[in-house]
Design a protein around this motif. Structure first.
Motif, PDB file in Angstrom:
ATOM      1  N   GLY A  76       0.826  -1.197   0.000  1.00 37.00           N
ATOM      2  CA  GLY A  76       0.000   0.000   0.000  1.00 37.00           C
ATOM      3  C   GLY A  76       0.863   1.252   0.000  1.00 37.00           C
ATOM      4  N   ASP A  77       0.388   2.310  -0.609  1.00 36.23           N
ATOM      5  CA  ASP A  77       1.161   3.548  -0.750  1.00 36.23           C
ATOM      6  C   ASP A  77       1.612   4.134   0.583  1.00 36.23           C
ATOM      7  OD1 ASP A  77       0.957   3.424  -3.495  1.00 36.23           O
ATOM      8  OD2 ASP A  77      -0.837   4.686  -3.567  1.00 36.23           O
ATOM      9  N   ASP A  78       0.819   3.980   1.624  1.00 37.78           N
ATOM     10  CA  ASP A  78       1.126   4.598   2.913  1.00 37.78           C
ATOM     11  C   ASP A  78       1.853   3.666   3.879  1.00 37.78           C
ATOM     12  OD1 ASP A  78      -0.146   6.931   2.056  1.00 37.78           O
ATOM     13  OD2 ASP A  78      -2.093   6.245   2.787  1.00 37.78           O
ATOM     14  N   ASP A  79       2.126   2.432   3.477  1.00 38.45           N
ATOM     15  CA  ASP A  79       2.747   1.466   4.373  1.00 38.45           C
ATOM     16  C   ASP A  79       4.242   1.732   4.507  1.00 38.45           C
ATOM     17  OD1 ASP A  79       0.387   0.071   4.916  1.00 38.45           O
ATOM     18  OD2 ASP A  79       0.589  -1.110   3.094  1.00 38.45           O
ATOM     19  N   GLU A  80       4.754   1.597   5.749  1.00 43.15           N
ATOM     20  CA  GLU A  80       6.171   1.827   6.001  1.00 43.15           C
ATOM     21  C   GLU A  80       6.639   0.970   7.176  1.00 43.15           C
ATOM     22  OE1 GLU A  80       6.046   5.932   8.487  1.00 43.15           O
ATOM     23  OE2 GLU A  80       5.709   6.090   6.346  1.00 43.15           O
ATOM     24  N   PRO A  81       7.952   0.822   7.347  1.00 48.55           N
ATOM     25  CA  PRO A  81       8.472   0.011   8.448  1.00 48.55           C
ATOM     26  C   PRO A  81       7.893   0.455   9.796  1.00 48.55           C
ATOM     27  CG  PRO A  81      10.247   0.641   6.974  1.00 48.55           C
ATOM     28  CD  PRO A  81       9.020   1.395   6.531  1.00 48.55           C
ATOM     29  N   GLY A  82       7.583  -0.525  10.629  1.00 40.50           N
ATOM     30  CA  GLY A  82       7.036  -0.246  11.950  1.00 40.50           C
ATOM     31  C   GLY A  82       5.527  -0.185  12.006  1.00 40.50           C
ATOM     32  N   ASP A  83       4.845  -0.157  10.846  1.00 43.88           N
ATOM     33  CA  ASP A  83       3.382  -0.123  10.840  1.00 43.88           C
ATOM     34  C   ASP A  83       2.814  -1.403  11.455  1.00 43.88           C
ATOM     35  OD1 ASP A  83       3.330   2.350   9.646  1.00 43.88           O
ATOM     36  OD2 ASP A  83       2.680   1.616   7.673  1.00 43.88           O
ATOM     37  N   ASP A  84       1.666  -1.266  12.121  1.00 44.84           N
ATOM     38  CA  ASP A  84       0.991  -2.417  12.728  1.00 44.84           C
ATOM     39  C   ASP A  84       0.112  -3.162  11.733  1.00 44.84           C
ATOM     40  OD1 ASP A  84       2.143  -2.031  15.216  1.00 44.84           O
ATOM     41  OD2 ASP A  84       0.510  -0.743  15.907  1.00 44.84           O
ATOM     42  N   GLU A  85      -0.216  -2.527  10.616  1.00 43.79           N
ATOM     43  CA  GLU A  85      -1.011  -3.150   9.552  1.00 43.79           C
ATOM     44  C   GLU A  85      -0.381  -2.784   8.218  1.00 43.79           C
ATOM     45  OE1 GLU A  85      -5.090  -1.987   9.705  1.00 43.79           O
ATOM     46  OE2 GLU A  85      -5.307  -2.544  11.808  1.00 43.79           O
ATOM     47  N   VAL A  86      -0.150  -3.785   7.383  1.00 46.12           N
ATOM     48  CA  VAL A  86       0.435  -3.537   6.065  1.00 46.12           C
ATOM     49  C   VAL A  86      -0.318  -4.392   5.051  1.00 46.12           C
ATOM     50  CG1 VAL A  86       2.526  -3.635   4.659  1.00 46.12           C
ATOM     51  CG2 VAL A  86       2.694  -3.064   7.092  1.00 46.12           C
ATOM     52  N   LEU A  87      -0.717  -3.774   3.952  1.00 46.69           N
ATOM     53  CA  LEU A  87      -1.494  -4.443   2.912  1.00 46.69           C
ATOM     54  C   LEU A  87      -0.664  -4.577   1.649  1.00 46.69           C
ATOM     55  CD1 LEU A  87      -4.261  -5.457   1.787  1.00 46.69           C
ATOM     56  CD2 LEU A  87      -4.693  -3.074   1.126  1.00 46.69           C
ATOM     57  N   ILE A  88      -0.701  -5.762   1.043  1.00 43.30           N
ATOM     58  CA  ILE A  88      -0.240  -5.851  -0.342  1.00 43.30           C
ATOM     59  C   ILE A  88      -1.486  -6.044  -1.191  1.00 43.30           C
ATOM     60  CG2 ILE A  88       2.108  -6.596   0.176  1.00 43.30           C
ATOM     61  CD1 ILE A  88       1.417  -9.371  -0.684  1.00 43.30           C
ATOM     62  N   GLU A  89      -1.550  -5.267  -2.250  1.00 39.65           N
ATOM     63  CA  GLU A  89      -2.750  -5.168  -3.057  1.00 39.65           C
ATOM     64  C   GLU A  89      -2.670  -6.094  -4.261  1.00 39.65           C
ATOM     65  OE1 GLU A  89      -3.490  -1.038  -3.848  1.00 39.65           O
ATOM     66  OE2 GLU A  89      -3.047  -0.502  -1.774  1.00 39.65           O
ATOM     67  N   ALA A  90      -3.575  -7.045  -4.311  1.00 39.36           N
ATOM     68  CA  ALA A  90      -3.643  -8.004  -5.406  1.00 39.36           C
ATOM     69  C   ALA A  90      -4.461  -7.420  -6.551  1.00 39.36           C
ATOM     70  CB  ALA A  90      -4.286  -9.296  -4.923  1.00 39.36           C
ATOM     71  N   PRO A  91      -4.241  -7.916  -7.766  1.00 39.66           N
ATOM     72  CA  PRO A  91      -5.081  -7.471  -8.878  1.00 39.66           C
ATOM     73  C   PRO A  91      -6.515  -7.986  -8.693  1.00 39.66           C
ATOM     74  CG  PRO A  91      -3.601  -9.229  -9.579  1.00 39.66           C
ATOM     75  CD  PRO A  91      -3.238  -8.897  -8.167  1.00 39.66           C
ATOM     76  N   ALA A  92      -7.486  -7.146  -8.987  1.00 39.29           N
ATOM     77  CA  ALA A  92      -8.889  -7.537  -8.859  1.00 39.29           C
ATOM     78  C   ALA A  92      -9.171  -8.732  -9.769  1.00 39.29           C
ATOM     79  CB  ALA A  92      -9.786  -6.368  -9.235  1.00 39.29           C
ATOM     80  N   PRO A  93      -9.971  -9.664  -9.357  1.00 37.75           N
ATOM     81  CA  PRO A  93     -10.779  -9.723  -8.142  1.00 37.75           C
ATOM     82  C   PRO A  93     -10.117 -10.502  -7.002  1.00 37.75           C
ATOM     83  CG  PRO A  93     -11.493 -11.463  -9.583  1.00 37.75           C
ATOM     84  CD  PRO A  93     -10.338 -10.751 -10.278  1.00 37.75           C
ATOM     85  N   VAL A  94      -8.820 -10.717  -7.044  1.00 40.37           N
ATOM     86  CA  VAL A  94      -8.107 -11.485  -6.015  1.00 40.37           C
ATOM     87  C   VAL A  94      -8.037 -10.656  -4.736  1.00 40.37           C
ATOM     88  CG1 VAL A  94      -5.892 -12.570  -5.446  1.00 40.37           C
ATOM     89  CG2 VAL A  94      -6.761 -12.667  -7.789  1.00 40.37           C
ATOM     90  N   PRO A  95      -8.295 -11.270  -3.567  1.00 39.75           N
ATOM     91  CA  PRO A  95      -8.197 -10.509  -2.324  1.00 39.75           C
ATOM     92  C   PRO A  95      -6.742 -10.155  -2.005  1.00 39.75           C
ATOM     93  CG  PRO A  95      -8.616 -12.816  -1.841  1.00 39.75           C
ATOM     94  CD  PRO A  95      -8.712 -12.650  -3.332  1.00 39.75           C
ATOM     95  N   GLY A  96      -6.540  -8.999  -1.377  1.00 36.26           N
ATOM     96  CA  GLY A  96      -5.205  -8.610  -0.945  1.00 36.26           C
ATOM     97  C   GLY A  96      -4.777  -9.406   0.279  1.00 36.26           C
ATOM     98  N   LEU A  97      -3.504  -9.287   0.628  1.00 35.49           N
ATOM     99  CA  LEU A  97      -2.978  -9.908   1.834  1.00 35.49           C
ATOM    100  C   LEU A  97      -2.704  -8.806   2.843  1.00 35.49           C
ATOM    101  CD1 LEU A  97      -0.435 -12.455   0.275  1.00 35.49           C
ATOM    102  CD2 LEU A  97      -2.790 -12.878   1.010  1.00 35.49           C
ATOM    103  N   LEU A  98      -3.353  -8.911   4.001  1.00 40.36           N
ATOM    104  CA  LEU A  98      -3.242  -7.903   5.049  1.00 40.36           C
ATOM    105  C   LEU A  98      -2.472  -8.518   6.214  1.00 40.36           C
ATOM    106  CD1 LEU A  98      -4.005  -5.111   6.191  1.00 40.36           C
ATOM    107  CD2 LEU A  98      -6.142  -6.170   7.011  1.00 40.36           C
ATOM    108  N   PHE A  99      -1.384  -7.880   6.600  1.00 42.35           N
ATOM    109  CA  PHE A  99      -0.528  -8.362   7.677  1.00 42.35           C
ATOM    110  C   PHE A  99      -0.760  -7.484   8.900  1.00 42.35           C
ATOM    111  CE2 PHE A  99       1.155  -9.506   3.642  1.00 42.35           C
ATOM    112  CZ  PHE A  99       1.508 -10.836   3.810  1.00 42.35           C
ATOM    113  N   ILE A 100      -1.112  -8.117  10.014  1.00 43.41           N
ATOM    114  CA  ILE A 100      -1.474  -7.427  11.251  1.00 43.41           C
ATOM    115  C   ILE A 100      -0.513  -7.845  12.359  1.00 43.41           C
ATOM    116  CG2 ILE A 100      -3.284  -7.148  12.995  1.00 43.41           C
ATOM    117  CD1 ILE A 100      -4.227  -6.064  10.406  1.00 43.41           C
ATOM    118  N   ARG A 101       0.017  -6.852  13.085  1.00 46.16           N
ATOM    119  CA  ARG A 101       0.921  -7.153  14.201  1.00 46.16           C
ATOM    120  C   ARG A 101       0.145  -7.797  15.350  1.00 46.16           C
ATOM    121  NH1 ARG A 101       5.744  -5.250  14.859  1.00 46.16           N
ATOM    122  NH2 ARG A 101       5.328  -3.395  13.581  1.00 46.16           N
ATOM    123  N   VAL A 102       0.687  -8.889  15.874  1.00 44.49           N
ATOM    124  CA  VAL A 102       0.165  -9.545  17.070  1.00 44.49           C
ATOM    125  C   VAL A 102       1.335  -9.778  18.023  1.00 44.49           C
ATOM    126  CG1 VAL A 102      -1.779 -10.643  15.867  1.00 44.49           C
ATOM    127  CG2 VAL A 102       0.386 -11.863  16.083  1.00 44.49           C
TER     128      VAL A 102
END
Length: 123
Positions: free
Chosen positions: A29-55
């Motif tokens: 994602g355009d706004d994603d950067e190191p240290g973020d708690d949520e980072v999205l990689i955007e797949a081509p439609a209609p494939v769902p993206g992969l969202l990485f969440i800190r736990v």
């Protein structure tokens, strides 16, 4: 109902998203950067993206859900070699002498995923 994202728990979302971005070729994602708690990689439609969440907790057992990938530009074995070079690890090898089967791998945080025979090999 539309499947929007597949969400993956992570101790380091940005680093794991960068690995998966290199694997898939999908952009972060355009706004994603190191240290973020949520980072999205955007797949081509209609494939769902992969969202990485800190736990806070580490992965301790086998995934209850995993992704099966089918290469479209390389053979299964070439893809396994490429993924290994990117930082994935071979977990279980289910290839058979007749060329069938799949390979179970782990990403840098230990999440399992499979690499099946490619579209080329299925033709």
């Amino acid at each position: 109902m539309i499947l929007r994202h597949l969400t993956i728990d992570s101790s380091e979302p940005y680093e794991l998203a960068r690995f998966w971005s290199a694997v898939t070729g999908w952009p972060l994602g355009d706004d994603d950067e190191p240290g973020d708690d949520e980072v999205l990689i955007e797949a081509p439609a209609p494939v769902p993206g992969l969202l990485f969440i800190r736990v806070p907790e580490a992965k301790t057992v086998k995934n209850r859900l995993h992704i099966d990938w089918m290469p479209d530009e390389r053979t299964r074995d070439e893809e396994v070699d490429r993924l290994t070079a990117l930082g994935a690890k071979l977990f279980e090898d289910h290839r058979t002498p007749d060329g069938l089967g799949w390979v179970t791998m782990q990403d840098p945080e230990g999440n399992e995923f499979c690499v099946e025979r490619s579209t080329i090999e299925r033709a």
